[in-house]
Motif scaffolding. Structure first.
Motif, PDB file in Angstrom:
ATOM      1  N   GLU A 284       0.841  -1.201   0.000  1.00  0.00           N
ATOM      2  CA  GLU A 284       0.000   0.000   0.000  1.00  0.00           C
ATOM      3  C   GLU A 284       0.872   1.247   0.000  1.00  0.00           C
ATOM      4  OE1 GLU A 284      -3.733   1.891   2.495  1.00  0.00           O
ATOM      5  OE2 GLU A 284      -3.119  -0.174   2.895  1.00  0.00           O
TER       6      GLU A 284
ATOM      7  N   ASP B 187      -4.045   7.938  -3.878  1.00  0.00           N
ATOM      8  CA  ASP B 187      -5.389   7.465  -4.199  1.00  0.00           C
ATOM      9  C   ASP B 187      -5.699   7.838  -5.645  1.00  0.00           C
ATOM     10  OD1 ASP B 187      -7.954   6.458  -4.094  1.00  0.00           O
ATOM     11  OD2 ASP B 187      -8.750   8.095  -2.894  1.00  0.00           O
TER      12      ASP B 187
ATOM     13  N   TYR C   1      -0.325   0.223 -10.566  1.00  0.00           N
ATOM     14  CA  TYR C   1      -1.036   0.714  -9.386  1.00  0.00           C
ATOM     15  C   TYR C   1      -2.358  -0.039  -9.332  1.00  0.00           C
ATOM     16  CZ  TYR C   1      -3.668   3.729  -6.268  1.00  0.00           C
ATOM     17  OH  TYR C   1      -4.431   4.197  -5.237  1.00  0.00           O
TER      18      TYR C   1
ATOM     19  N   PRO D  87      -5.897   0.113  -8.001  1.00  0.00           N
ATOM     20  CA  PRO D  87      -6.838   1.058  -7.405  1.00  0.00           C
ATOM     21  C   PRO D  87      -7.638   0.509  -6.222  1.00  0.00           C
ATOM     22  CG  PRO D  87      -6.995   1.158  -9.799  1.00  0.00           C
ATOM     23  CD  PRO D  87      -6.124  -0.015  -9.447  1.00  0.00           C
TER      24      PRO D  87
ATOM     25  N   ASN E  90      -5.097   0.605  -3.290  1.00  0.00           N
ATOM     26  CA  ASN E  90      -4.151   1.728  -3.209  1.00  0.00           C
ATOM     27  C   ASN E  90      -2.717   1.204  -3.113  1.00  0.00           C
ATOM     28  OD1 ASN E  90      -6.546   3.106  -3.047  1.00  0.00           O
ATOM     29  ND2 ASN E  90      -5.913   4.429  -1.377  1.00  0.00           N
TER      30      ASN E  90
END
Length: 118
Positions: free
Chosen positions: A50, A54, A71, A73, A76
């Motif tokens: 993480e 964002d 990445y 989503p 995160n």
């Protein structure tokens, strides 16, 4: 000259080139958050952790190739795909490791990963 990031562990480091034309928002937000670090989690042939960014899906894809830096989503999370496994859900692939990603096979869960501007 394209922007590069450096992904490092205690034992090695690799460079990845940002795919700025393909994922401009993802690249910009991650670039602006650097340096970042986390503790590695493992999922098949992927390392993820993480990060304090964002970002929603940006032309997210349900697949990945060896050497992709993405990445995720939904979590995160910063992800490195070092083998043939696929993400659990769509990811924004924003960089590519141009050399071998094989060294990530030796990374253990909980190991510190750092990412900085290259």
């Amino acid at each position: 000259m394209p922007n590069k990031i450096v992904i490092s562990t205690e034992d090695f480091e690799v460079e990845a080139v940002l795919l700025e034309e393909d994922r401009p928002e993802t690249c910009e937000k991650i670039w602006n958050a650097l340096p970042i670090e986390g503790k590695a989690s493992l999922y098949k042939e992927e390392i993820y952790f993480e990060i304090p960014v964002d970002i929603g899906p940006e032309d997210a894809t349900p697949s990945a190739e060896k050497g992709d830096v993405s990445y995720w989503p939904e979590g995160n999370s910063f992800c490195v795909f070092f083998g043939e496994s696929q993400p659990v859900s769509p990811v924004n692939t924003f960089a590519k490791i141009e050399e071998s990603s094989e060294e990530f096979r030796g990374v253990e869960s909980g190991e510190k990963i750092e990412v900085r501007k290259g």
